[in-house]
Design a protein around this motif. Structure first.
Motif, PDB file in Angstrom:
ATOM      1  N   ALA A 242       0.845  -1.191   0.000  1.00 33.50           N
ATOM      2  CA  ALA A 242       0.000   0.000   0.000  1.00 33.50           C
ATOM      3  C   ALA A 242       0.880   1.240   0.000  1.00 33.50           C
ATOM      4  N   ARG A 243       0.349   2.311  -0.534  1.00 34.97           N
ATOM      5  CA  ARG A 243       1.026   3.603  -0.491  1.00 34.97           C
ATOM      6  C   ARG A 243       0.058   4.611   0.098  1.00 34.97           C
ATOM      7  N   LEU A 244       0.590   5.609   0.769  1.00 37.83           N
ATOM      8  CA  LEU A 244      -0.230   6.700   1.290  1.00 37.83           C
ATOM      9  C   LEU A 244       0.128   7.975   0.546  1.00 37.83           C
ATOM     10  N   GLY A 245      -0.865   8.831   0.384  1.00 38.03           N
ATOM     11  CA  GLY A 245      -0.671  10.165  -0.183  1.00 38.03           C
ATOM     12  C   GLY A 245      -1.069  11.179   0.862  1.00 38.03           C
ATOM     13  N   VAL A 246      -0.271  12.238   1.003  1.00 37.66           N
ATOM     14  CA  VAL A 246      -0.493  13.242   2.041  1.00 37.66           C
ATOM     15  C   VAL A 246      -0.487  14.627   1.406  1.00 37.66           C
TER      16      VAL A 246
ATOM     17  N   ALA B 126      -5.024   6.627   0.340  1.00 43.54           N
ATOM     18  CA  ALA B 126      -4.303   5.353   0.315  1.00 43.54           C
ATOM     19  C   ALA B 126      -4.669   4.608  -0.956  1.00 43.54           C
ATOM     20  N   CYS B 127      -3.872   3.576  -1.245  1.00 41.15           N
ATOM     21  CA  CYS B 127      -4.185   2.725  -2.386  1.00 41.15           C
ATOM     22  C   CYS B 127      -4.030   1.274  -1.985  1.00 41.15           C
ATOM     23  N   ASP B 128      -4.458   0.412  -2.860  1.00 42.32           N
ATOM     24  CA  ASP B 128      -4.357  -1.030  -2.662  1.00 42.32           C
ATOM     25  C   ASP B 128      -2.896  -1.464  -2.777  1.00 42.32           C
ATOM     26  N   PRO B 129      -2.564  -2.685  -2.351  1.00 42.76           N
ATOM     27  CA  PRO B 129      -1.174  -3.150  -2.399  1.00 42.76           C
ATOM     28  C   PRO B 129      -0.569  -3.205  -3.806  1.00 42.76           C
ATOM     29  N   ASP B 130      -1.414  -3.277  -4.836  1.00 45.05           N
ATOM     30  CA  ASP B 130      -0.899  -3.295  -6.201  1.00 45.05           C
ATOM     31  C   ASP B 130      -0.726  -1.892  -6.780  1.00 45.05           C
ATOM     32  N   GLY B 131      -1.120  -0.875  -6.032  1.00 40.72           N
ATOM     33  CA  GLY B 131      -0.933   0.501  -6.478  1.00 40.72           C
ATOM     34  C   GLY B 131      -1.760   0.889  -7.678  1.00 40.72           C
ATOM     35  N   LEU B 132      -2.998   0.426  -7.713  1.00 46.69           N
ATOM     36  CA  LEU B 132      -3.842   0.719  -8.867  1.00 46.69           C
ATOM     37  C   LEU B 132      -4.653   1.993  -8.707  1.00 46.69           C
ATOM     38  N   VAL B 133      -5.381   2.114  -7.594  1.00 45.33           N
ATOM     39  CA  VAL B 133      -6.320   3.216  -7.441  1.00 45.33           C
ATOM     40  C   VAL B 133      -6.169   3.881  -6.078  1.00 45.33           C
ATOM     41  N   ALA B 134      -6.043   5.197  -6.091  1.00 47.65           N
ATOM     42  CA  ALA B 134      -5.981   5.980  -4.855  1.00 47.65           C
ATOM     43  C   ALA B 134      -7.393   6.305  -4.394  1.00 47.65           C
ATOM     44  N   THR B 135      -7.620   6.195  -3.082  1.00 48.06           N
ATOM     45  CA  THR B 135      -8.927   6.519  -2.513  1.00 48.06           C
ATOM     46  C   THR B 135      -8.738   7.401  -1.277  1.00 48.06           C
ATOM     47  N   PRO B 136      -9.721   8.247  -0.978  1.00 45.27           N
ATOM     48  CA  PRO B 136      -9.604   9.107   0.208  1.00 45.27           C
ATOM     49  C   PRO B 136      -9.684   8.298   1.494  1.00 45.27           C
TER      50      PRO B 136
ATOM     51  N   ILE C 237     -11.914  18.471   0.722  1.00 47.25           N
ATOM     52  CA  ILE C 237     -11.007  18.974  -0.311  1.00 47.25           C
ATOM     53  C   ILE C 237      -9.581  18.471  -0.096  1.00 47.25           C
ATOM     54  N   ASP C 238      -9.141  18.397   1.143  1.00 39.27           N
ATOM     55  CA  ASP C 238      -7.778  17.944   1.423  1.00 39.27           C
ATOM     56  C   ASP C 238      -7.611  16.463   1.093  1.00 39.27           C
ATOM     57  N   GLN C 239      -8.652  15.666   1.353  1.00 37.79           N
ATOM     58  CA  GLN C 239      -8.614  14.253   0.974  1.00 37.79           C
ATOM     59  C   GLN C 239      -8.556  14.117  -0.548  1.00 37.79           C
ATOM     60  N   ALA C 240      -9.364  14.914  -1.239  1.00 43.40           N
ATOM     61  CA  ALA C 240      -9.379  14.854  -2.701  1.00 43.40           C
ATOM     62  C   ALA C 240      -8.019  15.259  -3.275  1.00 43.40           C
ATOM     63  N   ALA C 241      -7.380  16.260  -2.681  1.00 38.24           N
ATOM     64  CA  ALA C 241      -6.041  16.662  -3.126  1.00 38.24           C
ATOM     65  C   ALA C 241      -5.034  15.548  -2.856  1.00 38.24           C
ATOM     66  N   ALA C 242      -5.161  14.865  -1.716  1.00 37.96           N
ATOM     67  CA  ALA C 242      -4.264  13.747  -1.400  1.00 37.96           C
ATOM     68  C   ALA C 242      -4.447  12.608  -2.399  1.00 37.96           C
TER      69      ALA C 242
END
Length: 160
Positions: free
Chosen positions: A5-9, A20-30, A128-133
């Protein structure tokens, strides 16, 4: 690319968006909007702890922090703030790497997408901050796929 998994901040003055995204790094979700602790100096502030907890719970392989630059590419006060936050986060999540990725226009894009979805400025303020992440993380994921390597610049925590 190693799985995980990856996190976006998205670091803001009042709030920090988390994706965050799934372990395969396909789709980012809030994931969450975390209240910002402005007077913090160490890795133990509530905002950094919340993100570090999320990284541990998800067994994150990397954390991407948005690097806000001016459209010209120049760095300003927001860049300095984001770099300081990323350094504190790198200490808190070590040995998970923290990487800074260009986030020019992420909040503008997020606002535009929320408006297009019919959300008013007042109703989208909490997300908005989640959407930007999400935009920051999805950009990093796309860069990973095209380059075959982690995106952005590595944040090197000071030696302990």
């Amino acid at each position: 690319m190693p799985r995980g998994a990856r996190l976006g901040v998205d670091v803001g003055k009042a709030r920090v968006g988390l994706a965050a995204c799934d372990p395969d790094g396909l789709v980012a979700t809030p994931v969450a909007t975390v209240p910002r602790v402005l007077d913090a100096t160490g890795a133990g502030s509530a905002d950094v702890r919340r993100i570090a907890d999320e990284a541990r719970e998800r067994s994150a392989a990397v954390v991407y922090v948005g690097l806000p630059r001016h459209l010209s590419g120049a760095e300003g006060a927001a860049t300095v703030d984001a770099r300081a936050f990323a350094m504190r986060l790198a200490v808190a999540v070590a040995p998970v790497p923290v990487r800074m990725v260009d986030e020019r226009m992420s909040t503008v894009t997020a606002t535009s997408q929320l408006r297009a979805a019919g959300r008013t400025s007042k109703s989208h303020r909490p997300v908005i901050d989640q959407a930007a992440a999400v935009i920051i993380l999805q950009s990093a994921l796309d860069a990973e796929r095209s380059a075959g390597a982690r995106a952005g610049e590595l944040v090197e925590p000071p030696p302990t």
